[in-house]
Design a protein around this motif. Structure first.
Motif, PDB file in Angstrom:
ATOM      1  N   HIS A 163      30.642  59.621  20.230  1.00 41.40           N
ATOM      2  CA  HIS A 163      30.474  58.440  21.052  1.00 41.40           C
ATOM      3  C   HIS A 163      31.771  58.063  21.749  1.00 41.40           C
ATOM      4  O   HIS A 163      32.910  58.608  21.414  1.00 41.40           O
ATOM      5  N   ILE A 164      31.663  57.230  22.725  1.00 42.35           N
ATOM      6  CA  ILE A 164      32.666  56.940  23.529  1.00 42.35           C
ATOM      7  C   ILE A 164      32.957  55.229  22.829  1.00 42.35           C
ATOM      8  O   ILE A 164      32.167  54.443  22.998  1.00 42.35           O
ATOM      9  N   TYR A 165      34.274  55.040  22.694  1.00 40.39           N
ATOM     10  CA  TYR A 165      34.560  53.392  22.247  1.00 40.39           C
ATOM     11  C   TYR A 165      35.505  52.920  23.383  1.00 40.39           C
ATOM     12  O   TYR A 165      36.346  53.496  23.659  1.00 40.39           O
ATOM     13  N   SER A 166      35.175  51.620  23.507  1.00 40.36           N
ATOM     14  CA  SER A 166      36.008  50.988  24.497  1.00 40.36           C
ATOM     15  C   SER A 166      36.604  49.653  24.069  1.00 40.36           C
ATOM     16  O   SER A 166      35.826  48.848  23.236  1.00 40.36           O
ATOM     17  N   SER A 167      37.773  49.394  24.134  1.00 41.50           N
ATOM     18  CA  SER A 167      38.320  48.022  23.756  1.00 41.50           C
ATOM     19  C   SER A 167      38.409  47.268  24.765  1.00 41.50           C
ATOM     20  O   SER A 167      39.397  47.489  25.572  1.00 41.50           O
ATOM     21  N   ASP A 168      37.692  46.279  25.010  1.00 42.54           N
ATOM     22  CA  ASP A 168      37.601  45.375  26.224  1.00 42.54           C
ATOM     23  C   ASP A 168      38.638  44.255  26.141  1.00 42.54           C
ATOM     24  O   ASP A 168      38.582  43.568  24.825  1.00 42.54           O
ATOM     25  N   ILE A 169      39.453  43.783  26.871  1.00 38.89           N
ATOM     26  CA  ILE A 169      40.254  42.787  26.632  1.00 38.89           C
ATOM     27  C   ILE A 169      39.947  41.663  26.183  1.00 38.89           C
ATOM     28  O   ILE A 169      40.276  40.874  25.330  1.00 38.89           O
ATOM     29  N   THR A 170      38.849  41.213  26.887  1.00 40.25           N
ATOM     30  CA  THR A 170      38.185  39.793  26.614  1.00 40.25           C
ATOM     31  C   THR A 170      36.996  39.792  25.906  1.00 40.25           C
ATOM     32  O   THR A 170      36.375  39.043  25.420  1.00 40.25           O
TER      33      THR A 170
ATOM     34  N   SER B  37      34.637  36.716  36.943  1.00 36.97           N
ATOM     35  CA  SER B  37      34.637  35.454  37.857  1.00 36.97           C
ATOM     36  C   SER B  37      34.374  35.939  39.240  1.00 36.97           C
ATOM     37  O   SER B  37      35.070  37.135  39.667  1.00 36.97           O
ATOM     38  N   ASP B  38      33.732  35.351  40.192  1.00 35.83           N
ATOM     39  CA  ASP B  38      33.578  35.771  41.418  1.00 35.83           C
ATOM     40  C   ASP B  38      34.560  34.856  42.350  1.00 35.83           C
ATOM     41  O   ASP B  38      34.410  34.995  43.660  1.00 35.83           O
ATOM     42  N   SER B  39      35.269  34.222  41.835  1.00 37.53           N
ATOM     43  CA  SER B  39      36.066  33.269  42.555  1.00 37.53           C
ATOM     44  C   SER B  39      37.756  33.336  42.361  1.00 37.53           C
ATOM     45  O   SER B  39      38.516  33.038  43.031  1.00 37.53           O
ATOM     46  N   GLU B  40      38.171  33.698  41.141  1.00 42.50           N
ATOM     47  CA  GLU B  40      39.450  33.956  40.742  1.00 42.50           C
ATOM     48  C   GLU B  40      39.590  35.206  39.890  1.00 42.50           C
ATOM     49  O   GLU B  40      38.830  35.582  39.302  1.00 42.50           O
ATOM     50  N   LEU B  41      41.012  35.591  39.867  1.00 39.99           N
ATOM     51  CA  LEU B  41      41.164  36.961  39.286  1.00 39.99           C
ATOM     52  C   LEU B  41      41.541  36.387  37.874  1.00 39.99           C
ATOM     53  O   LEU B  41      42.554  35.737  37.478  1.00 39.99           O
ATOM     54  N   ILE B  42      40.740  36.983  36.775  1.00 41.64           N
ATOM     55  CA  ILE B  42      41.041  36.714  35.364  1.00 41.64           C
ATOM     56  C   ILE B  42      41.326  37.946  34.617  1.00 41.64           C
ATOM     57  O   ILE B  42      40.228  38.911  34.957  1.00 41.64           O
ATOM     58  N   LEU B  43      42.128  38.151  33.979  1.00 40.70           N
ATOM     59  CA  LEU B  43      42.410  39.416  33.161  1.00 40.70           C
ATOM     60  C   LEU B  43      41.336  39.925  32.275  1.00 40.70           C
ATOM     61  O   LEU B  43      41.043  38.940  31.610  1.00 40.70           O
ATOM     62  N   GLY B  44      40.938  41.069  32.505  1.00 40.24           N
ATOM     63  CA  GLY B  44      39.787  41.630  31.644  1.00 40.24           C
ATOM     64  C   GLY B  44      39.630  43.145  31.842  1.00 40.24           C
ATOM     65  O   GLY B  44      40.375  43.788  32.470  1.00 40.24           O
ATOM     66  N   GLY B  45      38.527  43.595  31.059  1.00 36.66           N
ATOM     67  CA  GLY B  45      38.124  44.906  31.424  1.00 36.66           C
ATOM     68  C   GLY B  45      38.568  45.802  30.241  1.00 36.66           C
ATOM     69  O   GLY B  45      39.350  45.229  29.496  1.00 36.66           O
ATOM     70  N   SER B  46      38.291  47.444  30.429  1.00 32.14           N
ATOM     71  CA  SER B  46      38.610  48.201  29.090  1.00 32.14           C
ATOM     72  C   SER B  46      40.091  48.587  29.218  1.00 32.14           C
ATOM     73  O   SER B  46      40.606  48.975  30.217  1.00 32.14           O
ATOM     74  N   TRP B  47      40.791  48.141  28.004  1.00 28.23           N
ATOM     75  CA  TRP B  47      42.101  48.588  27.948  1.00 28.23           C
ATOM     76  C   TRP B  47      42.188  50.014  27.494  1.00 28.23           C
ATOM     77  O   TRP B  47      43.019  50.795  28.072  1.00 28.23           O
ATOM     78  N   SER B  48      41.250  50.350  26.723  1.00 29.51           N
ATOM     79  CA  SER B  48      41.213  51.740  25.953  1.00 29.51           C
ATOM     80  C   SER B  48      39.765  52.360  25.965  1.00 29.51           C
ATOM     81  O   SER B  48      39.043  51.314  25.351  1.00 29.51           O
ATOM     82  N   ALA B  49      39.637  53.571  26.325  1.00 32.28           N
ATOM     83  CA  ALA B  49      38.239  54.168  26.232  1.00 32.28           C
ATOM     84  C   ALA B  49      38.503  55.735  25.666  1.00 32.28           C
ATOM     85  O   ALA B  49      39.249  56.471  26.229  1.00 32.28           O
ATOM     86  N   TYR B  50      38.064  55.770  24.741  1.00 33.89           N
ATOM     87  CA  TYR B  50      38.285  57.070  23.823  1.00 33.89           C
ATOM     88  C   TYR B  50      37.014  57.728  23.298  1.00 33.89           C
ATOM     89  O   TYR B  50      36.098  56.951  22.890  1.00 33.89           O
ATOM     90  N   TYR B  51      36.882  58.941  23.168  1.00 30.96           N
ATOM     91  CA  TYR B  51      35.834  59.643  22.697  1.00 30.96           C
ATOM     92  C   TYR B  51      36.119  60.000  21.368  1.00 30.96           C
ATOM     93  O   TYR B  51      37.323  60.736  20.689  1.00 30.96           O
ATOM     94  N   TYR B  52      35.069  59.753  20.266  1.00 27.50           N
ATOM     95  CA  TYR B  52      35.418  60.134  18.739  1.00 27.50           C
ATOM     96  C   TYR B  52      34.211  60.443  18.283  1.00 27.50           C
ATOM     97  O   TYR B  52      33.188  59.600  18.312  1.00 27.50           O
ATOM     98  N   ASN B  53      34.107  61.597  17.639  1.00 26.07           N
ATOM     99  CA  ASN B  53      32.933  61.987  16.912  1.00 26.07           C
ATOM    100  C   ASN B  53      31.456  61.450  17.377  1.00 26.07           C
ATOM    101  O   ASN B  53      30.716  60.792  16.769  1.00 26.07           O
TER     102      ASN B  53
END
Length: 459
Positions: free
Chosen positions: A416-423, A398-414
């Motif tokens: 590639h990089i895998y990312s678990s985004d909160i939302t 959001s450009d007007s309020e803080l909303i929880l989100g983004g990458s919780w975990s980012a790991y390298y595996y075989n």
């Protein structure tokens, strides 16, 4: 993520109210180093956004969390349970199953046919149909759930173990006999009003799981890590996370106010051999990562609990950062801080969070999640001069309020990089860079990032 003492029993609901719907968090957008529009994606030239799978069904409005890997499968924790993805084709991940089993942030690991899921939200019982129940109630349950995932399309719930103060995170430590696996359970937030989570709670719980008889899993030890030792350190009311390096008989703990090194040669009797504090810049010791030689430790500081905008000029480069320590014998020697220098909007929660090594011999490379700061690939081979070498990020939710989100975990595996985004769900990234390319030679059968492996290859 987040101080549990304020949200026990209603953690997910409290997060949603406090960070999504709360009236007190609206902020005016500040200048951003990446200058991205809402949900716009940007990468460095050496990083490609290869695939994205948005959350679906009962998980569409729930928060994604940590990850573990086995073969061609990724297991992703969620406040509603966990999701299994087929990543045999990283360009087109497929959802294999979604297991609805709420219980807090659901820290996840896998070992053979077993999956372990942390429960850090007080429940009416240990079932997947349980409801929230105040931790002031003696009948409330939280701890560890065990699933059989031999059929990943149809996981089966096979056991549950209650632990003191629940399980915010856990660390898998395989026994040397191959017949048992130990789980180091980290939790915190004790209160006098909580019958099963009494102060000072300066301990961890260790669960012994017989691999061939997981129904017999039980707590077998509760070692005290923070008894007063005359050295000026007092109990710290629990650890947030512990990273074990079993083949080196060592572990590093991020324990709220302390960074510690553990001797785990006797895994049921972990012994603290080093402790450090950073009262000037660290607010909340969150996680730890060894380099491959176990001669360095990266500790993260989760300033603001992951729900605040801390990647900006006002907070500066040292708070909410990583701290790099050289490990000399049993002594930790501070070298430098590392923090992404791409300033984020004040509507973006951003702080150091979960990451893993990228396995390249002779180099210390890491990929790391920064919530709405995205994913950073960085080099700490020179402990005193860490450098970012690649990134991926989205613009603010959001450009007007803080909303929880983004990458919780980012790991390298075989490869590639895998990312678990909160939302946003599950992301796959590909990095092509002379520094990281040798890592493609390293193929793993299983990865639980808080149980660091000895890599083969990566030359």
């Amino acid at each position: 993520m987040f101080t549990k003492g304020m949200t026990r029993g209603l953690q997910a609901a409290a997060l949603a109210v406090a960070l999504v719907g709360g009236p007190a968090i609206a902020a005016v957008a500040a200048d951003s180093g990446t200058d991205l529009e809402v949900d716009e994606v940007a990468t460095s030239d050496n990083v490609e956004h290869t695939a994205h799978v948005p959350p679906q069904g009962a998980f569409a409005d729930s928060f994604g969390t940590d990850m573990a890997f086995q073969g061609d499968l990724a297991f992703v924790g969620n406040y509603n349970g966990f999701i299994v993805y087929d990543i045999s084709d990283p360009e087109s991940p497929q959802t294999v199953s979604q297991v609805l089993c709420p219980g807090g942030q659901a820290d996840v690991t896998v070992h053979g046919d077993l999956l372990f899921l942390s429960v850090d939200s007080s429940r009416s019982d240990d079932s997947c149909q349980s409801e929230s129940l105040s931790a002031t109630n003696k009948e409330a349950w939280e701890g560890m759930r065990v699933f059989d995932v031999s059929d990943p399309a149809n996981p089966q719930y096979v056991a549950a173990v209650e632990t003191n103060c629940g399980s915010h995170t856990h660390t898998l430590v395989p026994a040397k006999n191959g017949k048992n696996v130990y789980l180091y359970v980290s939790s915190y937030g004790p209160r006098d009003a909580y019958p099963d989570c009494q102060p000072p709670h300066d301990l961890i719980s260790i669960i012994d799981v017989p691999v061939d008889n997981p129904e017999a899993a039980a707590v077998v030890a509760t070692p005290n890590l923070f008894a007063e030792d005359g050295g000026g350190y007092t109990n710290t009311s629990g650890c947030h996370d512990i990273t074990a390096f079993p083949q080196r008989n060592i572990a590093a703990g991020a324990c709220m106010g302390d960074g510690i090194i553990l001797d785990i040669a006797k895994p049921l009797e972990p012994k603290v051999v080093e402790r450090v504090r950073d009262t000037e810049n660290f607010a909340f010791w969150h996680s730890a990562t060894f380099n491959q030689q176990a001669k360095k430790v990266v500790f993260t500081d989760e300033l603001g609990g992951g729900g605040a905008a801390t990647c900006n000029e006002a907070i500066g480069p040292n708070r909410g950062a990583n701290a790099i320590y050289d490990l000399r014998g049993r002594s930790l020697d501070f070298q430098s801080y590392y923090k992404i220098d791409r300033h984020q909007f004040d509507t973006e929660n951003c702080v150091a969070h979960n990451g893993s090594l990228i396995p390249v011999n002779g180099k210390d490379l890491m990929v790391q999640a920064w919530y709405q700061g995205g994913v950073s690939v960085w080099d700490f081979t020179d402990s005193s001069n860490p450098q970012e070498i690649g990134f991926f990020e989205r613009g603010p939710i959001s450009d007007s309020e803080l909303i929880l989100g983004g990458s919780w975990s980012a790991y390298y595996y075989n490869g590639h990089i895998y990312s678990s985004d909160i939302t946003k769900g599950f992301d796959v990234l590909t990095i092509s860079d002379p520094l990281t390319d040798p890592a493609a030679d390293v193929q793993m059968d299983e990865l639980n990032v808080q149980t660091q492996p000895m890599y083969r290859g990566g030359n």
